[in-house]
Design a protein around this motif. Structure first.
Motif: not given
Ligand SMILES: Nc1ncnc2c1ncn2[C@@H]1O[C@H](COP(=O)(O)OP(=O)(O)O)[C@@H](O)[C@H]1O
Ligand SMILES: [Mg+2]
Lengths: 269, 351
Positions: B236-241, B233-234
């Motif tokens: 994925r989260a960074a991709r989301g940023f 998830d981290f």
């Protein structure tokens, strides 16, 4: 209020290899359509495996849908090129179920909250630092947590940290994928309060994903119930809870533990 | 990341051994290429503290050798001529770490050349050749492992992160590389090259060939780590940023491969040192007079040496601690891997 997100006939198919060696298709999302009003909260409720997380990832542009459209402010985010999609992603942020997994275990709080600012760019290091401490304060984390690793924080603190770092991007939409499920009751209530307060102050739109219909009814304006990749029921929160029409919804209503609702009472509106 | 005690222990052992090799000029009493034609195949000298008459000497000493009566290659100690060991003596010139000129040696003796591990056919000091040879062999192992791991990291990262046809192609090639009989291919590659090459060129050639052979295994391990890391998830989260692929790989995914690479390095270095030794043993490696561990052992190809001069085997014994050190490090690193992961997962479920 106007519509912010409009999902039309969203389909997500996963191909996976079965043990026999052949290809097996799995319909995680099977024609999902709904709308979310700007500034409101939509709850997506369903049992485990009903496709909620898949929906969340598609909404956040982190998975590509097989077909269908997701309109955000008049743009179909499923159809734009990868470069443009990368620029759109910061507008739709996500909070994950397990903050131990969504925060890089090697990074310190300060670095974690700085990351979105660095990726967005445009401000100096000093300004970033100032903003980071402001954000930590905003979500109720003491400044001394800045030097800590995620494993040194409590579950509730980690989820606050995850919220702080998405706030840095000022997202329009916040998707909360079982964001409260891993926390215990009193902490759930605290985080839920924080989320409601932030929504009131910043006007964010929430997509609140949960398997807990009781929690959904307290936080959301509207509820959709998912089963097997489809939306089987939708309606205003109180109505769905009071008179469930589908069998699956009745099961979810029955699963709401009566006791957990008392600490949440002050949140309901 | 806390260093386990067993890992630290092996790191200290290896640190000391490598320290000796790096400072070869100081620990070796002589220049490794210097010949002493009057004393070929001299057996190792024994260090004494008690003389013929049973008197104890605080300063250790050695006896000079003399030919045994009636033989031409049998030596015996000459009790009449004893030479005390001297420490921190001035001797042959060398450059410490290849730059610092110095003449200081750990030990030596006046008026006598000391051969603690004996001499070879040209009267060269085996101990000096062993310590200096370590520089060549270990550098070959370390550089080769560096090349292999860089290749493995790049290929494994591309295969795991991008997947699809790139993954399929790269992994089929990896299987091919794992199936090839590498030793014989190395011979073939060497056979295509001119018979005599300059030592430095030969060295880099060997390193390059050895290093490019082994990328398949680390690449597969890196790929597996990347495959699981990119779903976390981290990431994925960074991709989301709004992060790009290169950013995600550099900051979130590749750091996860660290422990796998470390373990592989500990396995590969001794393996590649052995590869260099094999090639040099067969005369396909670094050419004489440059000492390398393979060159040291190559005289054992002759039957007469094999049966008459047992001290020519001694260098193999001296190499054992190196291999033990690396294998010990590898196994204690491997022990750590899963334990570390379980620890982290259980922390996650404690929320
Ligand atoms: N990456 C994937 N590959 C293959 N199948 C997947 C993948 N992600 C989810 N699925 C499948 O899709 C279905 C829906 O999963 P998910 O969206 O995670 O459900 P929920 O979040 O409601 O528990 C499940 O059957 C799951 O096994
Ligand atoms: Mg889920």
């Amino acid at each position: 209020m106007q519509t912010l997100i409009k999902v039309e006939n969203l389909v997500k198919r996963y191909a996976r290899r079965n043990p026999a060696g052949g290809q097996e298709e799995l319909l995680a999302l099977d024609g999902v359509s709904f709308e979310v009003l700007a500034g409101s909260t939509l709850a997506v409720v369903g049992e485990s495996g009903s496709g909620k997380s898949t929906l969340a990832l598609c909404l956040a542009c982190l998975e590509e849908a097989t077909s269908g459209s997701i309109w955000l402010e008049g743009k179909d985010i499923c159809k734009v090129a990868e470069k443009e999609r990368r620029e759109m992603r910061p507008q739709i942020q996500m909070i994950f179920q397990d903050p131990a997994n969504s925060l890089n275990p090697r990074w310190r709080t300060l670095e974690i909250v700085t990351e979105p600012l660095v990726l967005r760019g445009g401000i100096s290091r000093d300004e970033m630092k100032k903003q980071v401490y402001a954000l930590l304060g905003r979500v109720g984390l003491p400044a001394e947590t800045a030097k800590r690793l995620p494993c040194e924080l409590s579950g509730g603190q980690r989820q606050r940290l995850a919220i702080a770092r998405v706030l840095a991007l000022e997202p329009k939409v916040l998707i909360l994928d079982e964001a409260l499920s891993a926390l215990d009751c009193s902490v759930q209530a605290q985080i839920a309060n924080l989320l409601m307060e932030l929504q009131g102050a910043l006007g964010m739109t929430y997509v609140f994903i949960t398997h807990d219909l009781g929690m959904a009814a307290h936080l959301a304006d509207e509820i959709v119930v998912m089963n097997g990749g489809r939306i089987v029921e939708r309606g205003r929160a109180e109505e769905v809870l009071r008179e469930p029409r589908e069998e699956i919804t009745r099961r979810l209503v029955a699963a709401v533990p009566r006791l957990t609702r008392s600490p949440l009472a002050p949140i309901g509106r | 990341m806390r260093l386990r005690r067993s890992v630290a222990k092996w790191l200290v052992v290896l640190g000391v051994l490598h320290g000796i090799v790096v400072c070869a000029g100081f620990f070796a009493p002589y220049d490794p290429a210097e010949q002493d034609r009057k004393s070929p195949y001299l057996p190792p000298m024994r260090v004494h503290v008690v003389d013929e008459e049973g008197h104890f000497h605080a300063r250790p000493f050695v006896y000079a050798f003399r030919l045994r009566q009636g033989t031409f290659d049998q030596y015996e100690e000459d009790a009449a001529r004893s030479y005390p060991l001297r420490f921190f003596v001035r001797g042959a010139r060398y450059r410490l770490l290849g730059i610092l000129p110095s003449r200081l040696h750990l030990f030596g003796a006046e008026d006598l050349r000391i051969y603690l591990l004996g001499t070879d056919a040209y009267g060269r000091d085996q101990l000096s050749r062993l310590v200096f040879g370590g520089q060549v062999s270990l550098l070959a192992g370390l550089l080769g492992a560096g090349i292999t791991l860089s290749l493995g990291l790049c290929i494994g990262a591309v295969a795991g992160y991008y997947g699809g046809w790139r993954d399929d192609v790269l992994m089929r090639v990896a299987e091919l590389f794992l199936a090839l009989p590498w030793l014989y291919l190395l011979f073939a590659v060497r056979a295509f090259l001119p018979l005599t090459v300059r030592p430095l060129a030969a060295f880099f050639l060997i390193v390059a060939v050895i290093g490019e052979v082994g990328w398949a295994r680390p690449a597969r391990l890196v790929r597996a780590v990347v495959l699981s890391a990119k779903e976390r998830d981290f990431v994925r989260a960074a991709r989301g940023f709004g992060a790009k692929d290169v950013y995600l790989l550099r900051w979130h995914i590749l750091p996860e491969t660290g422990s796998v690479l470390l373990t592989q390095a500990a396995i590969l270095v001794p393996q590649y040192v052995l590869a260099e030794m094999t090639l040099s043993f067969l005369g396909l490696g670094v050419p004489e007079p440059v000492p390398s561990w393979g060159n040291l052992l190559s005289s054992l190809q002759q039957y007469s040496v094999l049966v008459s001069y047992w001290w020519m085997y001694l260098p193999t014994l001296a190499m054992v601690p190196f291999f033990l050190g690396y294998l010990g490090l590898a196994s204690s690193l491997q022990e750590r891997g899963p334990a570390y992961k379980i620890e982290r997962r259980s922390l996650g479920s404690l929320t």
